[in-house]
Design a protein around this motif. Structure first.
Motif, short mmCIF file in Angstrom:
data_model
loop_
_atom_site.label_atom_id
_atom_site.label_comp_id
_atom_site.label_asym_id
_atom_site.label_seq_id
_atom_site.Cartn_x
_atom_site.Cartn_y
_atom_site.Cartn_z
N ALA A 19 160.84 32.81 -37.60
CA ALA A 19 160.06 33.87 -36.96
C ALA A 19 159.33 33.35 -35.73
N ALA A 20 158.75 32.15 -35.84
CA ALA A 20 158.04 31.56 -34.70
C ALA A 20 158.99 31.30 -33.54
N SER A 21 160.18 30.78 -33.86
CA SER A 21 161.17 30.50 -32.82
C SER A 21 161.63 31.77 -32.12
N LEU A 22 161.88 32.81 -32.90
CA LEU A 22 162.33 34.08 -32.32
C LEU A 22 161.22 34.72 -31.48
N SER A 23 159.99 34.62 -31.94
CA SER A 23 158.87 35.18 -31.19
C SER A 23 158.70 34.47 -29.86
N ARG A 24 158.87 33.14 -29.86
CA ARG A 24 158.78 32.40 -28.60
C ARG A 24 159.87 32.81 -27.63
N ALA A 25 161.02 33.21 -28.17
CA ALA A 25 162.13 33.67 -27.33
C ALA A 25 161.93 35.10 -26.84
N GLY A 26 160.83 35.73 -27.28
CA GLY A 26 160.51 37.07 -26.80
C GLY A 26 160.90 38.20 -27.73
N HIS A 27 161.52 37.87 -28.87
CA HIS A 27 161.94 38.92 -29.80
C HIS A 27 160.77 39.39 -30.67
N ARG A 28 160.90 40.59 -31.19
CA ARG A 28 159.92 41.13 -32.13
C ARG A 28 160.50 41.01 -33.54
N VAL A 29 159.77 40.35 -34.42
CA VAL A 29 160.30 40.00 -35.74
C VAL A 29 159.56 40.75 -36.84
N VAL A 30 160.33 41.37 -37.72
CA VAL A 30 159.80 41.95 -38.95
C VAL A 30 160.40 41.14 -40.09
N ARG A 31 159.57 40.77 -41.06
CA ARG A 31 160.03 39.88 -42.12
C ARG A 31 160.17 40.59 -43.46
N ALA A 32 161.08 40.06 -44.27
CA ALA A 32 161.24 40.50 -45.66
C ALA A 32 161.69 39.30 -46.47
N SER A 33 161.27 39.26 -47.74
CA SER A 33 161.59 38.11 -48.58
C SER A 33 162.72 38.39 -49.57
N ASP A 34 163.13 39.65 -49.70
CA ASP A 34 164.25 39.97 -50.58
C ASP A 34 164.87 41.29 -50.12
N ALA A 35 165.95 41.68 -50.78
CA ALA A 35 166.68 42.87 -50.36
C ALA A 35 165.86 44.14 -50.53
N GLU A 36 165.07 44.19 -51.59
CA GLU A 36 164.25 45.38 -51.83
C GLU A 36 163.23 45.58 -50.70
#
Length: 235
Positions: A19-36
């Motif tokens: 997430a940190a790497s993607l954010s530095r690249a300018g992307h907006r990240v939403v996280r989830a820990s499982d399929a649900e």
């Protein structure tokens, strides 16, 4: 161009690093820990791309990818599978589940960024910074300029996004509902006829150069952007 990315990864340390790497690249990240949890995030809003770990608690990434591909609302979302399994048969299984690409852990931030760019360019070109052309009509998403030859075309922000989507998805018929999802955004509640209003504005802006003819009405279905002019297709 920044993309909205859903990251589905159950190992919190890895999730944080990605997430940190993607954010530095300018992307907006939403996280989830499982399929649900990922399914809930998708109900809230559709991302431009899903980064999906293979080994998840409960439903595996393979199963969840198949579920996304089987749902009309999510079947077109690009998927990159993340996994520590590097055998050829595992890669084949990942791709056959519907993933667009497969990246084996450990991977570098540069490799991940390159894979994301490649998949978006192929599956969701409207999310990239690449300029697009149709004849002498040119749209540059970086400078936010549109021109017909040497003549600039003034467009409002919605008309710009609409034209960008049309030009990156030529020769396809898009319903009003599909255009609302792709241009206005999923979960934006406006009437289908809003599309007609903005199509008329876009055509009016393109009319002086004759490029309004490229946006064709397909009766009973929606709109198509095509360099092949069909009689009676523009209204």
């Amino acid at each position: 161009m920044p993309a909205n990315i859903l990251l589905v990864e159950d190992e919190l340390a890895i999730q944080e690093l990605i997430a940190a790497s993607l954010s530095r690249a300018g992307h907006r990240v939403v996280r989830a820990s499982d399929a649900e949890e990922a399914a809930q995030r998708l109900r809230d809003a559709l991302p431009d791309l899903v980064l999906l770990d293979w080994m998840l608690p409960g439903m595996t990434g393979i199963e969840f990818a198949r579920r996304l591909r089987g749902d009309e609302r999510t079947r077109e979302i690009p998927i990159i599978m993340l996994t520590a399994r590097g055998e050829e048969q595992d890669k084949v299984a990942g791709l056959e589940s519907g993933a667009d690409d497969y990246i084996t852990k450990p991977f570098s931030p540069r490799e991940l960024a390159a894979r994301i760019t490649a998949v978006l360019r192929r599956r969701a070109p409207q999310t990239t910074e690449d300029a697009v052309e149709a004849g002498d009509l040119r749209l540059d998403p970086v400078t936010h300029r549109v021109g017909c030859g040497d003549r600039p075309v003034a467009l409002g922000p919605t008309e710009f996004r609409l034209l960008h989507f049309f030009m990156t998805h030529p020769e396809r018929v898009h319903s009003r509902a599909q255009l609302l999802d792709k241009v206005w955004g999923d979960h934006v509640f406006v009437e289908d006829r809003t599309v007609d209003v903005h199509v008329r504005r876009l055509r009016a802006a393109l009319e002086p150069s004759g490029h309004d003819q490229l946006i064709q009405t397909v009766r009973g279905s929606g709109y198509r952007f095509s360099l092949r002019i069909e009689r009676g297709s523009v209204q």
